[in-house]
Design a protein around this motif. Sequence first.
Motif, mmCIF file in Angstrom:
data_model
loop_
_atom_site.group_PDB
_atom_site.id
_atom_site.type_symbol
_atom_site.label_atom_id
_atom_site.label_comp_id
_atom_site.label_asym_id
_atom_site.label_seq_id
_atom_site.Cartn_x
_atom_site.Cartn_y
_atom_site.Cartn_z
ATOM 1 N N VAL A 86 0.674 -0.968 0.283
ATOM 2 C CA VAL A 86 -0.159 0.230 -0.273
ATOM 3 C C VAL A 86 0.806 1.620 0.084
ATOM 4 N N GLN A 87 0.691 2.420 -0.570
ATOM 5 C CA GLN A 87 1.422 3.771 -0.909
ATOM 6 C C GLN A 87 -0.309 4.286 -0.661
ATOM 7 N N TYR A 88 0.830 5.593 -0.215
ATOM 8 C CA TYR A 88 -0.223 6.734 0.024
ATOM 9 C C TYR A 88 0.821 7.971 -1.016
ATOM 10 N N SER A 89 -0.848 8.908 -1.630
ATOM 11 C CA SER A 89 -0.142 10.614 -1.759
ATOM 12 C C SER A 89 0.820 11.140 -0.763
ATOM 13 N N LYS A 90 2.512 11.911 -0.646
ATOM 14 C CA LYS A 90 2.848 12.343 -0.098
ATOM 15 C C LYS A 90 2.411 14.041 0.033
ATOM 16 N N ASP A 91 1.770 13.790 -1.344
ATOM 17 C CA ASP A 91 1.419 15.687 -1.399
ATOM 18 C C ASP A 91 0.616 16.185 -0.009
ATOM 19 N N HIS A 92 -1.287 15.034 -0.334
ATOM 20 C CA HIS A 92 -1.828 14.908 0.284
ATOM 21 C C HIS A 92 -1.736 15.296 1.775
ATOM 22 N N ILE A 93 -1.060 14.321 2.186
ATOM 23 C CA ILE A 93 -0.215 14.071 3.594
ATOM 24 C C ILE A 93 0.313 15.156 4.013
ATOM 25 N N ASP A 94 0.935 16.245 3.340
ATOM 26 C CA ASP A 94 1.637 17.643 3.697
ATOM 27 C C ASP A 94 0.608 18.291 4.318
ATOM 28 N N ILE A 95 0.066 18.510 2.859
ATOM 29 C CA ILE A 95 -1.093 19.653 2.806
ATOM 30 C C ILE A 95 -1.955 19.174 3.727
ATOM 31 N N ILE A 96 -2.734 18.344 4.747
ATOM 32 C CA ILE A 96 -3.265 18.122 5.973
ATOM 33 C C ILE A 96 -2.212 18.306 6.881
ATOM 34 N N ARG A 97 -0.964 18.250 7.040
ATOM 35 C CA ARG A 97 -0.715 18.117 8.584
ATOM 36 C C ARG A 97 -0.186 19.690 8.045
ATOM 37 N N ASN A 98 0.202 20.586 6.740
ATOM 38 C CA ASN A 98 0.402 22.101 7.263
ATOM 39 C C ASN A 98 -1.164 22.637 7.509
ATOM 40 N N GLY A 99 -1.906 22.270 7.530
ATOM 41 C CA GLY A 99 -3.113 22.870 7.993
ATOM 42 C C GLY A 99 -4.238 22.782 6.033
ATOM 43 N N GLY A 100 -3.560 23.249 5.665
ATOM 44 C CA GLY A 100 -4.405 22.790 4.290
ATOM 45 C C GLY A 100 -5.365 23.648 3.344
ATOM 46 N N PHE A 101 -5.258 24.929 3.311
ATOM 47 C CA PHE A 101 -6.190 25.681 2.882
ATOM 48 C C PHE A 101 -4.967 27.220 2.399
ATOM 49 N N ASP A 102 -5.298 28.140 2.341
ATOM 50 C CA ASP A 102 -4.835 29.528 2.190
ATOM 51 C C ASP A 102 -5.161 30.413 3.130
ATOM 52 N N GLN A 103 -3.610 31.038 3.571
ATOM 53 C CA GLN A 103 -3.143 32.107 4.565
ATOM 54 C C GLN A 103 -3.338 31.512 5.941
ATOM 55 N N ARG A 104 -2.502 29.841 5.750
ATOM 56 C CA ARG A 104 -2.523 29.613 6.964
ATOM 57 C C ARG A 104 -2.403 29.924 7.833
ATOM 58 N N GLU A 105 -1.069 30.937 7.549
ATOM 59 C CA GLU A 105 -0.366 32.019 8.553
ATOM 60 C C GLU A 105 -1.035 32.718 9.282
ATOM 61 N N LYS A 106 -2.305 33.341 9.773
ATOM 62 C CA LYS A 106 -3.189 33.640 9.422
ATOM 63 C C LYS A 106 -4.271 32.977 10.748
ATOM 64 N N TYR A 107 -3.884 31.966 10.530
ATOM 65 C CA TYR A 107 -4.523 31.689 12.125
ATOM 66 C C TYR A 107 -3.985 30.671 12.488
ATOM 67 N N TYR A 108 -4.603 30.632 14.242
ATOM 68 C CA TYR A 108 -4.270 29.710 14.891
ATOM 69 C C TYR A 108 -4.515 28.198 14.524
ATOM 70 N N SER A 109 -4.339 27.474 15.423
ATOM 71 C CA SER A 109 -4.632 26.392 15.438
ATOM 72 C C SER A 109 -4.555 25.554 16.724
ATOM 73 N N VAL A 110 -6.415 25.168 17.041
ATOM 74 C CA VAL A 110 -6.133 25.245 18.683
ATOM 75 C C VAL A 110 -5.013 24.373 19.176
ATOM 76 N N THR A 111 -4.434 23.856 18.618
ATOM 77 C CA THR A 111 -3.002 23.482 19.753
ATOM 78 C C THR A 111 -1.808 24.534 20.018
ATOM 79 N N GLU A 112 -1.717 25.032 18.690
ATOM 80 C CA GLU A 112 -1.198 25.727 18.634
ATOM 81 C C GLU A 112 -1.462 27.575 19.974
#
Length: 486
Positions: free
Chosen positions: A413-439
């Motif tokens: 089994v292999q998984y898409s690394k691009d999709h994993i990185d998008i989810i791990r990095n927030g996955g939407f535009d202007q991510r730097e303007k938002y806090y995650s709950v953990t942050e």
Amino acid sequence: MEIQRKCQWCGKPFIAHTMVTRYCSKSCNEKAYKEKKRKQRLQAYEERQNEQPMQEVGIVGSKLYLSPAETATLLGISRATIYRHMAVGIIRALQLRGRTIIRKSDIEKMFDNAPDYKKRNYGRKQTALYYTTNEVLEKYQIQKKTLYRRCKLYNIPKVEEGSRVFYNRSLIDKYFADLAEDINPASYYTPEQVMEKYNMSRNAVITFALRHNIPRINRHHEVYYSRAHIDAIKEKQEKLNPDYYTYDEITKKYGLTKINISYYVNKYDIKRFKQGSRTMVLRSEFDKVYTEHRDGTYTPKKREKKSDMAKETFVIPEGYYSSEQISTTYQMNRKTICRLCRENDIPKISHGGFNYYEQLSVDRFFAKYKAADNIKEWIGAEQMEEIYGMSKDARCSFVHRHKIPSRVVYGKVQYSKDHIDIIRNGGFDQREKYYSVTEAMEKYGIRRDDVYNYARYNSIRKMHHGKSMFLLKEDFDKVMAEKSGI
């Protein structure tokens, strides 16, 4: 003290040791006690029924306004049915502070304007004639499973009326007519006749019929085999070629066992063929080989090698894939491809021990195994766990929760690394303007519940991505500044 008595429950004589003993055993005593109690309960019930006065119709009939329970008693239906009729407007009712009142005159008016009574139609057409199940079974002398199987085979519909089932008479007569025909004894054998004529066991007859595809018919739980086919095959088997030995003839002539005969035939490649259950061996070759082998003068013959030019090259038919082509396209091993094609009935043709599968069916079925073309980088399960520091359960949960595209390459089994990185990095535009709950928790040293409470009870702009919530840094910092100033 011993007294001869007769049991008052079962009537058998027994020896009693006291003057008051009436039963021969504990079992009879218990049964008599239960019968006594049953009669007492029955008598008490009858006394209560006699004490209670019979309900008079006039008690309900004299009232102008009725409750739902009284209306149900009057009409002889359940109270739940009365409420259903009130909900759809069949019965008019008035609610006064929790009480429901029905006017008796409205009940009587319902019968004045009642529509004409119509008999319920269960689906049988008046112009068609029908058989019941028992009528079909009796007429054609068959079992229910035969009836159900033929109706399913020929798409004969059934009509149900309550607990009774009806079948269209014309369709039954059309597709069951062959069951009513008499068997011509001149054209068919019974298994017993084949056993007697050709000295065979019942299992041998069944095996013979299956091996040679003997036409047969089933009639009233009996099997009949085609006489012409059996006689033709048996006559052909009985006519032996005089140029060939049977194993029994070789045994009688040379005193060899079947194992010895098979040794000579296979080792020295003597010409033979199968005729029914017999193996026919060429006389001249066997006599020569056995005689020379016995005398010690046998010289093995050289086998001629087939030239490479004699080999025919097979061209894959148009509209078919070979197993190698499917394996290369969908990156699966041949064993998996053959199993999937066999389980899903993919049309195929075979030649020289190789299978070739229909292109249209292969493309349609294996489309779900083909990965998206826009994904550039793939990583395996072990690589994903190592790079992102996940356990096996965490990886499976992450992939399932975020629907990460995957593919299977030769069983891995292999998984898409691009999709994993998008989810791990927030996955939407202007991510730097938002806090995650953990942050937000780490920056202000607060609990997770506090972050959700601030987001809920203050005008903080939020964004939901997948199952995660992100808070606008500007608004959250402003709220936290106000909280710290207080």
